[in-house]
Design a protein around this motif. Structure first.
Motif, short mmCIF file in Angstrom:
data_model
loop_
_atom_site.label_atom_id
_atom_site.label_comp_id
_atom_site.label_asym_id
_atom_site.label_seq_id
_atom_site.Cartn_x
_atom_site.Cartn_y
_atom_site.Cartn_z
N ALA A 211 0.83 -1.21 0.00
CA ALA A 211 0.00 0.00 0.00
C ALA A 211 0.86 1.26 0.00
O ALA A 211 0.55 2.25 -0.67
CB ALA A 211 -0.93 0.00 1.21
N GLY A 212 1.97 1.23 0.75
CA GLY A 212 2.87 2.38 0.78
C GLY A 212 3.52 2.63 -0.56
O GLY A 212 3.60 3.77 -1.04
N ALA A 213 4.01 1.54 -1.21
CA ALA A 213 4.63 1.69 -2.53
C ALA A 213 3.60 2.16 -3.55
O ALA A 213 3.89 3.02 -4.40
CB ALA A 213 5.25 0.36 -2.96
N SER A 214 2.39 1.62 -3.47
CA SER A 214 1.34 1.99 -4.41
C SER A 214 0.98 3.47 -4.26
O SER A 214 0.70 4.15 -5.25
CB SER A 214 0.10 1.13 -4.18
OG SER A 214 -0.96 1.51 -5.01
N TYR A 215 1.02 3.97 -3.03
CA TYR A 215 0.70 5.38 -2.79
C TYR A 215 1.67 6.29 -3.54
O TYR A 215 1.28 7.34 -4.07
CB TYR A 215 0.75 5.66 -1.29
CG TYR A 215 0.18 6.99 -0.88
CD1 TYR A 215 -1.19 7.15 -0.69
CD2 TYR A 215 1.00 8.10 -0.69
CE1 TYR A 215 -1.73 8.38 -0.31
CE2 TYR A 215 0.48 9.32 -0.31
CZ TYR A 215 -0.88 9.46 -0.13
OH TYR A 215 -1.41 10.68 0.24
N VAL A 216 2.94 5.90 -3.58
CA VAL A 216 3.94 6.69 -4.29
C VAL A 216 3.71 6.64 -5.80
O VAL A 216 3.70 7.67 -6.48
CB VAL A 216 5.37 6.18 -3.97
CG1 VAL A 216 6.41 6.88 -4.85
CG2 VAL A 216 5.69 6.39 -2.49
#
Length: 426
Positions: A211-216
């Motif tokens: 989710a964190g990588a996708s947010y970027v």
């Protein structure tokens, strides 16, 4: 003029001191570890293993580390990490005293120090916005001071100190670094506690990391901010790989002169960090980031065409200034606009992209120099930086920055404001 509301809190002084002391220790280790390895072997591959071991944690655990930091208390993560690194350095120091130091032990220590750096740096990046109430001007000033201290300690003071301390004994620089980590841990432990992020629905660590990588990758502004250091690392490592050879063969610079060349770059970095906030105010953060990117590309182009060491030194100083300003403006903006509960994952994802790009740049530089000419990697790096500037200009435009800042301001609740006010007052 700086108003009372814009004064950096007392807690920041302790954080700055902790990171300054820790950066000095990092600079000592940066010089001492390779030299220690050199006392044990002349095998280039063995030396490369020690050098590469410190970067592996970012490649292997970067996003997962960010997810863990978003679950943990950030202040506690920082001081426990530095305390653990202080204890860890006692192992090779003892081995050096007993004359049982080895390359595998140095590689393991370098890896664990890098792992500690992953957790400390990510937690510090996530903690700073909480400490400063996500105030954009305060974040720029704080990051400028942190970046300046890091450059001065790890780039200027640390490496010569590490070399000098090694002459007193193989364990001395390791013990000195251990002391720096212990002091940092004590200072960080005295910082005010940050408000815990709002609890999220319980998910697996892998899902949270994703989710964190996708947010970027889904946010064009954050992606543009992440691409800058990633593409920049490809270019800068391509240059760094052949810089010593270029300086010797094309500019006639000896070993002492090469040190001065690197000092010129570090001096530019300090200047760039110092004027970053003024650039952001005059041009807007988005335009300032585009200008610093273009400046870096043009400076490397000037370095490639430099007819003598003086022009080369000036070009590197200009490039360092662009990099220094970028390293203040980019992280400050990211810390302002990213939600608190995602800060660790977003920061670690961006850092991981930059770290993964570095080996590609080193390979590119070596291949181009072998296949063509020692100047070719420099021209290629300049072209890459200028192309990246064109690509990211719209991604990090003033319009996008202003929209993101408005969104972040609207997202902040009165309850969050009261908690951050307590931190600033501490």
């Amino acid at each position: 003029m700086t108003s009372d509301a814009q004064k950096l809190p007392t807690g920041f002084g302790r954080l700055w001191t902790a990171q300054t002391v820790s950066s000095l220790g990092d600079g000592v280790s940066r010089a001492a570890l390779p030299l220690l390895a050199l006392t044990l072997t002349r095998d280039p591959m063995a030396l490369a293993v020690v050098a590469a071991a410190g970067t592996l944690p970012w490649l292997l655990f970067g996003v997962l580390g960010g997810a863990l930091v978003d679950r943990w208390d950030r202040r506690r993560t920082m001081w426990i990490t530095d305390a653990a690194r202080a204890v860890l350095l006692g192992i090779p120091a003892g081995a050096a005293m007993l004359d049982v130091l080895s390359i595998p032990l140095l590689a393991i220590v370098a890896f664990l120090l890098g792992l500690g750096g992953l957790f400390f740096d990510t937690a510090a990046t996530a903690y700073l916005p909480d400490l400063l109430g996500r105030h954009p001007a305060l974040l720029e000033r704080a990051n400028a001071r942190l970046r300046g201290a890091q450059t001065a300690m790890s780039g200027f003071a640390g490496p010569p100190a590490g070399s000098a301390l090694l002459a007193l004994g193989r364990s001395v620089p390791l013990l000195s670094d251990a002391v720096s980590f212990a002091i940092s841990a004590l200072l960080v432990r005295s910082l005010p506690a940050a408000p815990r992020p709002v609890p999220q629905v319980r998910e697996s660590l892998l899902r949270q990391a994703r989710a964190g990588a996708s947010y970027v990758f889904r946010d064009r502004l954050l992606l543009g901010l992440a691409l800058r250091p990633a593409v920049g690392n490809v270019a800068f490592l391509a240059v760094e790989t052949v810089l010593a050879l270029f300086a010797h063969d094309r500019l006639g610079i000896d070993t002492y002169g090469f040190g001065l060349l690197l000092t010129a770059e570090a001096t530019g970095g300090l200047l760039g960090a110092g004027i970053a906030s003024q650039l952001g105010r005059r041009l807007g953060t988005g335009t300032a980031l585009t200008c610093t990117a273009a400046l870096e590309g043009l400076a490397i182009l000037g370095l490639a065409a430099a007819p003598n060491p003086y022009v080369a030194g000036l070009a590197l100083a200009v490039c360092g200034a662009g990099m220094g300003a970028t390293m203040v403006l980019g992280p400050s903006l990211r810390q302002t606009i990213v939600p608190a509960h995602l800060m660790g994952r977003v920061a670690s994802t961006s850092r991981m992209l930059a770290m993964c790009a570095a080996p590609l740049g080193a390979f590119l530089g070596g291949w181009l120099a072998t296949a063509y000419d020692v100047r070719t990697p420099l021209y290629a790096a300049a072209g890459l930086l200028l192309a990246m500037t064109a690509v990211t200009a719209t991604m990090t435009s003033n319009r996008r920055v202003e929209a993101a800042l408005r969104g972040a301001s609207e997202r902040e609740s009165p309850a969050e404001d009261s908690r951050t006010h307590a931190l600033i007052s501490a």
